[in-house]
Write a protein that holds these residues in place. Structure first.
Motif, PDB file in Angstrom:
ATOM      1  N   UNK A 187     -17.949 -54.533  28.451  1.00 49.77           N
ATOM      2  CA  UNK A 187     -18.475 -55.738  29.094  1.00 49.77           C
ATOM      3  C   UNK A 187     -19.876 -55.472  29.624  1.00 49.77           C
ATOM      4  N   UNK A 188     -20.752 -56.429  29.379  1.00 50.19           N
ATOM      5  CA  UNK A 188     -22.154 -56.302  29.794  1.00 50.19           C
ATOM      6  C   UNK A 188     -22.567 -57.520  30.618  1.00 50.19           C
ATOM      7  N   UNK A 189     -23.317 -57.241  31.677  1.00 54.97           N
ATOM      8  CA  UNK A 189     -23.827 -58.342  32.495  1.00 54.97           C
ATOM      9  C   UNK A 189     -25.102 -58.853  31.852  1.00 54.97           C
ATOM     10  N   UNK A 190     -24.944 -59.403  30.695  1.00 59.05           N
ATOM     11  CA  UNK A 190     -26.040 -59.971  29.940  1.00 59.05           C
ATOM     12  C   UNK A 190     -25.486 -61.075  29.054  1.00 59.05           C
ATOM     13  N   UNK A 191     -26.300 -62.063  28.815  1.00 59.89           N
ATOM     14  CA  UNK A 191     -25.812 -63.189  28.029  1.00 59.89           C
ATOM     15  C   UNK A 191     -25.630 -62.820  26.559  1.00 59.89           C
ATOM     16  N   UNK A 192     -26.583 -62.054  26.036  1.00 58.44           N
ATOM     17  CA  UNK A 192     -26.572 -61.712  24.614  1.00 58.44           C
ATOM     18  C   UNK A 192     -26.495 -60.194  24.451  1.00 58.44           C
ATOM     19  N   UNK A 193     -25.316 -59.643  24.425  1.00 57.80           N
ATOM     20  CA  UNK A 193     -25.179 -58.189  24.340  1.00 57.80           C
ATOM     21  C   UNK A 193     -25.626 -57.653  22.988  1.00 57.80           C
ATOM     22  N   UNK A 194     -26.182 -56.461  22.997  1.00 56.30           N
ATOM     23  CA  UNK A 194     -26.689 -55.861  21.775  1.00 56.30           C
ATOM     24  C   UNK A 194     -26.000 -54.524  21.526  1.00 56.30           C
ATOM     25  N   UNK A 195     -26.544 -53.756  20.609  1.00 56.61           N
ATOM     26  CA  UNK A 195     -25.978 -52.452  20.276  1.00 56.61           C
ATOM     27  C   UNK A 195     -26.326 -51.380  21.308  1.00 56.61           C
ATOM     28  N   UNK A 196     -27.158 -51.707  22.257  1.00 54.20           N
ATOM     29  CA  UNK A 196     -27.573 -50.744  23.281  1.00 54.20           C
ATOM     30  C   UNK A 196     -26.432 -50.478  24.253  1.00 54.20           C
ATOM     31  N   UNK A 197     -25.836 -49.312  24.159  1.00 53.70           N
ATOM     32  CA  UNK A 197     -24.666 -48.996  24.980  1.00 53.70           C
ATOM     33  C   UNK A 197     -24.990 -48.968  26.465  1.00 53.70           C
ATOM     34  N   UNK A 198     -26.250 -48.739  26.791  1.00 57.67           N
ATOM     35  CA  UNK A 198     -26.651 -48.730  28.188  1.00 57.67           C
ATOM     36  C   UNK A 198     -26.542 -50.085  28.861  1.00 57.67           C
ATOM     37  N   UNK A 199     -26.425 -51.143  28.071  1.00 55.73           N
ATOM     38  CA  UNK A 199     -26.285 -52.490  28.640  1.00 55.73           C
ATOM     39  C   UNK A 199     -24.902 -52.737  29.216  1.00 55.73           C
ATOM     40  N   UNK A 200     -23.949 -51.936  28.793  1.00 56.79           N
ATOM     41  CA  UNK A 200     -22.549 -52.213  29.108  1.00 56.79           C
ATOM     42  C   UNK A 200     -22.108 -51.486  30.363  1.00 56.79           C
ATOM     43  N   UNK A 201     -21.496 -52.245  31.256  1.00 57.65           N
ATOM     44  CA  UNK A 201     -21.112 -51.701  32.551  1.00 57.65           C
ATOM     45  C   UNK A 201     -19.669 -51.223  32.605  1.00 57.65           C
ATOM     46  N   UNK A 202     -18.831 -51.808  31.786  1.00 58.82           N
ATOM     47  CA  UNK A 202     -17.399 -51.491  31.827  1.00 58.82           C
ATOM     48  C   UNK A 202     -16.890 -51.240  30.419  1.00 58.82           C
ATOM     49  N   UNK A 203     -15.988 -50.278  30.329  1.00 58.78           N
ATOM     50  CA  UNK A 203     -15.423 -49.873  29.049  1.00 58.78           C
ATOM     51  C   UNK A 203     -13.912 -49.761  29.144  1.00 58.78           C
ATOM     52  N   UNK A 204     -13.257 -50.085  28.040  1.00 60.56           N
ATOM     53  CA  UNK A 204     -11.824 -49.856  27.966  1.00 60.56           C
ATOM     54  C   UNK A 204     -11.524 -48.436  27.531  1.00 60.56           C
ATOM     55  N   UNK A 205     -10.240 -48.122  27.417  1.00 62.84           N
ATOM     56  CA  UNK A 205      -9.803 -46.778  27.052  1.00 62.84           C
ATOM     57  C   UNK A 205      -9.753 -46.567  25.543  1.00 62.84           C
ATOM     58  N   UNK A 206      -9.775 -47.645  24.799  1.00 63.74           N
ATOM     59  CA  UNK A 206      -9.810 -47.535  23.352  1.00 63.74           C
ATOM     60  C   UNK A 206      -8.448 -47.689  22.703  1.00 63.74           C
ATOM     61  N   UNK A 207      -8.479 -48.102  21.435  1.00 66.24           N
ATOM     62  CA  UNK A 207      -7.276 -48.204  20.626  1.00 66.24           C
ATOM     63  C   UNK A 207      -7.580 -47.598  19.256  1.00 66.24           C
TER      64      UNK A 207
END
Length: 124
Positions: A98-118
């Motif tokens: 999840x990113x606090x931005x309207x249009x998220x991109x491939x830049x991982x630094x934009x993302x504030x929260x991550x799941x554990x993965x599947x």
């Protein structure tokens, strides 16, 4: 704080399909642009797809374009990744973010929260 939980991974044969889900809890889901990433063994995590807060704008990595569709249901606080025509090279752990931005991109630094993965495993 946003908690993200992915589901829907599994073992599938090449050419098959899977639908991944990512359920969010915590702050207002619709305030976040959402992304899907993946990490294959021995490789860096890479961008797969992103979707805007409203769901009206989407972007995809070239490697999955035409085979994957990202969508979201803000009423259900869930983002999805429909994957078709799966290939063995799609094998990876898939993460939503999840990113606090309207249009998220491939830049991982934009993302504030991550799941554990599947885990997604595609057999040949």
């Amino acid at each position: 704080q946003v908690q993200l939980v992915e589901s829907g991974g599994g073992l599938v044969q090449a050419g098959g399909s899977l639908r991944l889900s990512c359920a969010a809890s915590g702050r207002t889901f619709s305030a976040y642009g959402m992304g899907w990433f993946r990490q294959a063994p021995g490789k860096e995590r890479e961008f797969v797809a992103g979707i805007s807060r409203s769901g009206g704008w989407k972007t995809y990595a070239d490697s999955v374009k035409g085979r994957c569709t990202i969508s979201r249901d803000n009423a259900k606080n869930t983002v999805y990744l429909q994957m078709n025509s799966l290939k063995p090279e799609d094998t990876a752990v898939y993460y939503c973010a999840a990113a606090v931005t309207t249009f998220p991109t491939a830049n991982q630094g934009e993302y504030d929260y991550w799941g554990q993965g599947t885990q997604v495993t595609v057999s040949s």
